[in-house]
Motif scaffolding. Structure first.
Motif, PDB file in Angstrom:
ATOM      1  N   ALA A 214      11.166 -15.852 -10.228  1.00 51.12           N
ATOM      2  CA  ALA A 214      10.311 -15.116 -11.158  1.00 51.12           C
ATOM      3  C   ALA A 214      10.338 -15.722 -12.542  1.00 51.12           C
ATOM      4  O   ALA A 214      11.390 -16.184 -13.034  1.00 51.12           O
ATOM      5  CB  ALA A 214      10.759 -13.657 -11.212  1.00 51.12           C
ATOM      6  N   ASN A 215       9.155 -15.743 -13.175  1.00 50.24           N
ATOM      7  CA  ASN A 215       9.074 -16.181 -14.562  1.00 50.24           C
ATOM      8  C   ASN A 215       8.080 -15.291 -15.303  1.00 50.24           C
ATOM      9  O   ASN A 215       7.538 -14.339 -14.731  1.00 50.24           O
ATOM     10  CB  ASN A 215       8.695 -17.659 -14.663  1.00 50.24           C
ATOM     11  N   GLU A 216       7.802 -15.619 -16.550  1.00 47.66           N
ATOM     12  CA  GLU A 216       6.971 -14.765 -17.393  1.00 47.66           C
ATOM     13  C   GLU A 216       5.582 -14.543 -16.791  1.00 47.66           C
ATOM     14  O   GLU A 216       4.960 -13.486 -16.981  1.00 47.66           O
ATOM     15  CB  GLU A 216       6.836 -15.392 -18.786  1.00 47.66           C
ATOM     16  N   ALA A 217       5.076 -15.509 -16.035  1.00 47.74           N
ATOM     17  CA  ALA A 217       3.749 -15.394 -15.437  1.00 47.74           C
ATOM     18  C   ALA A 217       3.681 -14.302 -14.379  1.00 47.74           C
ATOM     19  O   ALA A 217       2.589 -13.865 -13.999  1.00 47.74           O
ATOM     20  CB  ALA A 217       3.335 -16.735 -14.823  1.00 47.74           C
ATOM     21  N   ASN A 218       4.857 -13.870 -13.921  1.00 46.85           N
ATOM     22  CA  ASN A 218       4.885 -12.805 -12.914  1.00 46.85           C
ATOM     23  C   ASN A 218       4.888 -11.408 -13.532  1.00 46.85           C
ATOM     24  O   ASN A 218       4.953 -10.401 -12.824  1.00 46.85           O
ATOM     25  CB  ASN A 218       6.104 -12.951 -12.000  1.00 46.85           C
ATOM     26  N   SER A 219       4.820 -11.344 -14.854  1.00 46.51           N
ATOM     27  CA  SER A 219       4.749 -10.036 -15.517  1.00 46.51           C
ATOM     28  C   SER A 219       3.426  -9.351 -15.188  1.00 46.51           C
ATOM     29  O   SER A 219       2.407 -10.013 -14.980  1.00 46.51           O
ATOM     30  CB  SER A 219       4.871 -10.209 -17.038  1.00 46.51           C
ATOM     31  N   GLY A 220       3.442  -8.041 -15.154  1.00 45.08           N
ATOM     32  CA  GLY A 220       2.217  -7.294 -14.915  1.00 45.08           C
ATOM     33  C   GLY A 220       2.454  -6.088 -14.037  1.00 45.08           C
ATOM     34  O   GLY A 220       3.591  -5.653 -13.823  1.00 45.08           O
ATOM     35  N   THR A 221       1.364  -5.554 -13.524  1.00 39.98           N
ATOM     36  CA  THR A 221       1.407  -4.328 -12.730  1.00 39.98           C
ATOM     37  C   THR A 221       1.360  -4.665 -11.243  1.00 39.98           C
ATOM     38  O   THR A 221       0.478  -5.402 -10.789  1.00 39.98           O
ATOM     39  CB  THR A 221       0.232  -3.412 -13.077  1.00 39.98           C
ATOM     40  N   TYR A 222       2.301  -4.097 -10.518  1.00 34.01           N
ATOM     41  CA  TYR A 222       2.370  -4.266  -9.069  1.00 34.01           C
ATOM     42  C   TYR A 222       2.043  -2.923  -8.422  1.00 34.01           C
ATOM     43  O   TYR A 222       2.621  -1.886  -8.776  1.00 34.01           O
ATOM     44  CB  TYR A 222       3.762  -4.739  -8.637  1.00 34.01           C
ATOM     45  N   ASN A 223       1.096  -2.935  -7.502  1.00 32.97           N
ATOM     46  CA  ASN A 223       0.656  -1.711  -6.827  1.00 32.97           C
ATOM     47  C   ASN A 223       1.023  -1.767  -5.353  1.00 32.97           C
ATOM     48  O   ASN A 223       1.023  -2.842  -4.739  1.00 32.97           O
ATOM     49  CB  ASN A 223      -0.863  -1.546  -6.939  1.00 32.97           C
ATOM     50  N   VAL A 224       1.284  -0.583  -4.787  1.00 35.38           N
ATOM     51  CA  VAL A 224       1.566  -0.503  -3.363  1.00 35.38           C
ATOM     52  C   VAL A 224       0.814   0.676  -2.763  1.00 35.38           C
ATOM     53  O   VAL A 224       0.746   1.748  -3.373  1.00 35.38           O
ATOM     54  CB  VAL A 224       3.078  -0.367  -3.077  1.00 35.38           C
ATOM     55  N   ILE A 225       0.188   0.455  -1.623  1.00 29.80           N
ATOM     56  CA  ILE A 225      -0.404   1.531  -0.826  1.00 29.80           C
ATOM     57  C   ILE A 225       0.417   1.645   0.451  1.00 29.80           C
ATOM     58  O   ILE A 225       0.623   0.650   1.163  1.00 29.80           O
ATOM     59  CB  ILE A 225      -1.876   1.239  -0.486  1.00 29.80           C
ATOM     60  N   VAL A 226       0.888   2.840   0.721  1.00 32.58           N
ATOM     61  CA  VAL A 226       1.729   3.092   1.890  1.00 32.58           C
ATOM     62  C   VAL A 226       0.914   3.858   2.928  1.00 32.58           C
ATOM     63  O   VAL A 226       0.277   4.861   2.595  1.00 32.58           O
ATOM     64  CB  VAL A 226       2.993   3.890   1.511  1.00 32.58           C
ATOM     65  N   THR A 227       0.927   3.381   4.148  1.00 31.16           N
ATOM     66  CA  THR A 227       0.230   4.028   5.256  1.00 31.16           C
ATOM     67  C   THR A 227       1.241   4.486   6.286  1.00 31.16           C
ATOM     68  O   THR A 227       2.131   3.709   6.669  1.00 31.16           O
ATOM     69  CB  THR A 227      -0.793   3.077   5.917  1.00 31.16           C
ATOM     70  N   ASP A 228       1.108   5.757   6.735  1.00 31.44           N
ATOM     71  CA  ASP A 228       2.112   6.269   7.666  1.00 31.44           C
ATOM     72  C   ASP A 228       1.661   6.045   9.111  1.00 31.44           C
ATOM     73  O   ASP A 228       0.632   5.420   9.391  1.00 31.44           O
ATOM     74  CB  ASP A 228       2.434   7.744   7.391  1.00 31.44           C
ATOM     75  N   ASP A 229       2.447   6.589  10.036  1.00 28.21           N
ATOM     76  CA  ASP A 229       2.195   6.352  11.467  1.00 28.21           C
ATOM     77  C   ASP A 229       0.911   7.004  11.957  1.00 28.21           C
ATOM     78  O   ASP A 229       0.385   6.647  13.000  1.00 28.21           O
ATOM     79  CB  ASP A 229       3.399   6.875  12.284  1.00 28.21           C
ATOM     80  N   ASN A 230       0.380   7.983  11.187  1.00 26.24           N
ATOM     81  CA  ASN A 230      -0.878   8.636  11.557  1.00 26.24           C
ATOM     82  C   ASN A 230      -2.091   7.946  10.950  1.00 26.24           C
ATOM     83  O   ASN A 230      -3.225   8.382  11.173  1.00 26.24           O
ATOM     84  CB  ASN A 230      -0.869  10.100  11.101  1.00 26.24           C
ATOM     85  N   GLY A 231      -1.850   6.892  10.165  1.00 26.32           N
ATOM     86  CA  GLY A 231      -2.950   6.205   9.518  1.00 26.32           C
ATOM     87  C   GLY A 231      -3.336   6.810   8.183  1.00 26.32           C
ATOM     88  O   GLY A 231      -4.365   6.423   7.599  1.00 26.32           O
ATOM     89  N   CYS A 232      -2.549   7.736   7.670  1.00 27.78           N
ATOM     90  CA  CYS A 232      -2.811   8.323   6.354  1.00 27.78           C
ATOM     91  C   CYS A 232      -2.177   7.461   5.274  1.00 27.78           C
ATOM     92  O   CYS A 232      -1.087   6.916   5.460  1.00 27.78           O
ATOM     93  CB  CYS A 232      -2.254   9.744   6.268  1.00 27.78           C
ATOM     94  N   SER A 233      -2.871   7.357   4.139  1.00 27.36           N
ATOM     95  CA  SER A 233      -2.421   6.455   3.080  1.00 27.36           C
ATOM     96  C   SER A 233      -2.163   7.198   1.783  1.00 27.36           C
ATOM     97  O   SER A 233      -2.765   8.238   1.493  1.00 27.36           O
ATOM     98  CB  SER A 233      -3.462   5.349   2.835  1.00 27.36           C
ATOM     99  N   SER A 234      -1.275   6.609   0.988  1.00 28.38           N
ATOM    100  CA  SER A 234      -1.007   7.121  -0.352  1.00 28.38           C
ATOM    101  C   SER A 234      -2.042   6.576  -1.318  1.00 28.38           C
ATOM    102  O   SER A 234      -2.841   5.697  -0.968  1.00 28.38           O
ATOM    103  CB  SER A 234       0.380   6.665  -0.804  1.00 28.38           C
ATOM    104  N   GLY A 235      -2.021   7.074  -2.542  1.00 26.76           N
ATOM    105  CA  GLY A 235      -2.789   6.445  -3.594  1.00 26.76           C
ATOM    106  C   GLY A 235      -2.031   5.239  -4.101  1.00 26.76           C
ATOM    107  O   GLY A 235      -1.011   4.819  -3.535  1.00 26.76           O
ATOM    108  N   LEU A 236      -2.531   4.642  -5.183  1.00 27.46           N
ATOM    109  CA  LEU A 236      -1.822   3.490  -5.764  1.00 27.46           C
ATOM    110  C   LEU A 236      -0.543   3.953  -6.439  1.00 27.46           C
ATOM    111  O   LEU A 236      -0.504   5.009  -7.034  1.00 27.46           O
ATOM    112  CB  LEU A 236      -2.747   2.790  -6.772  1.00 27.46           C
TER     113      LEU A 236
END
Length: 236
Positions: A214-236
């Motif tokens: 990792a270096n300074e260029a890797n700074s920023g916002t990281y988002n994750v969407i999680v999907t469960d076993d039923n296919g339902c997803s979270s928001g960001l």
């Protein structure tokens, strides 16, 4: 007034006076005609509703006035067939639809045995759905003097999936350090799948992805969407 399409209805006339024998002239809906004194409507349905008239003529050719009878028939409602998902995700719009709806019938819905107000349509809309909407839905179809018919369906709405990632400040980096991003997931049903995105085209399907060197260029916002076993997803 309620017919099942397999019942015959007999029309009965009583002629008096004049000279026997009589002849009869019946006219009714759907091109119905008959020369019988007491004609039968075979396998009567709602389409046979309407006014039936008869005129009697005696052997001298003298005719009676026209006599009439009105039949008000309703087709027996079919047991409703409900199209519905068995499982829905938090926040979705869910529709429970009677696929064999009858435009001349009335509908009433209940949820876990309690009437749902202001829902007299063959379509029940739940928007947005949440876990409290899980349970048994029943629709009852009523029509004329026919016995009401009903059907039930079970619906499960998943809990909201909450994925959280804490902000992290690593200060200075030397370009040779790997950084692991940790997330916390609540709700839904495991196992989960992950979809990470971030700066510089970063993406990962890992629960705890690593940013190598990792270096300074890797700074920023990281988002994750999680999907469960039923296919339902979270928001960001």
């Amino acid at each position: 007034s309620c017919v099942d399409g397999q019942t015959d209805i007999q029309l009965i006339s009583n002629a008096a006076n004049g000279n026997f024998p009589y002849t009869y002239s019946w006219i009714g809906p759907n091109g119905f005609t008959s020369n019988s004194a007491n004609p039968t409507i075979d396998n009567a349905t709602e389409a046979d509703s309407g006014t039936y008239t008869v005129r009697v003529t005696d052997s001298n050719g003298c005719q009676s006035d026209i006599s009439s009878i009105v039949l008000n028939l309703a087709d027996e409602p079919a047991t409703p067939i409900i199209a519905s998902p068995q499982m829905a995700c938090f926040g979705e719009q869910v529709e429970l639809t009677v696929t064999n709806a009858d435009a001349s019938a009335t509908y009433s819905w209940t949820f876990n045995g309690t009437a749902i107000p202001n829902n007299d349509s063959p379509i029940l809309v739940i928007d947005p759905a949440d876990a409290s909407d899980s349970g048994t839905y029943e629709v009852t179809v009523s029509k004329a003097d026919c016995p009401p018919v009903s059907a039930m369906v079970a619906l499960t709405v998943s809990d909201e999936i909450m994925a959280t990632v804490a902000d992290q400040d690593f200060g200075c980096t030397d370009g040779a350090t790997n950084i692991t991003i940790a997330s916390n997931v609540n709700g839904g049903i495991a196992p989960y799948t992950y979809a990470w995105t971030g700066p510089n085209g970063f993406s990962s399907a890992q629960a705890m992805p690593t940013i190598p060197n990792a270096n300074e260029a890797n700074s920023g916002t990281y988002n994750v969407i999680v999907t469960d076993d039923n296919g339902c997803s979270s928001g960001l």
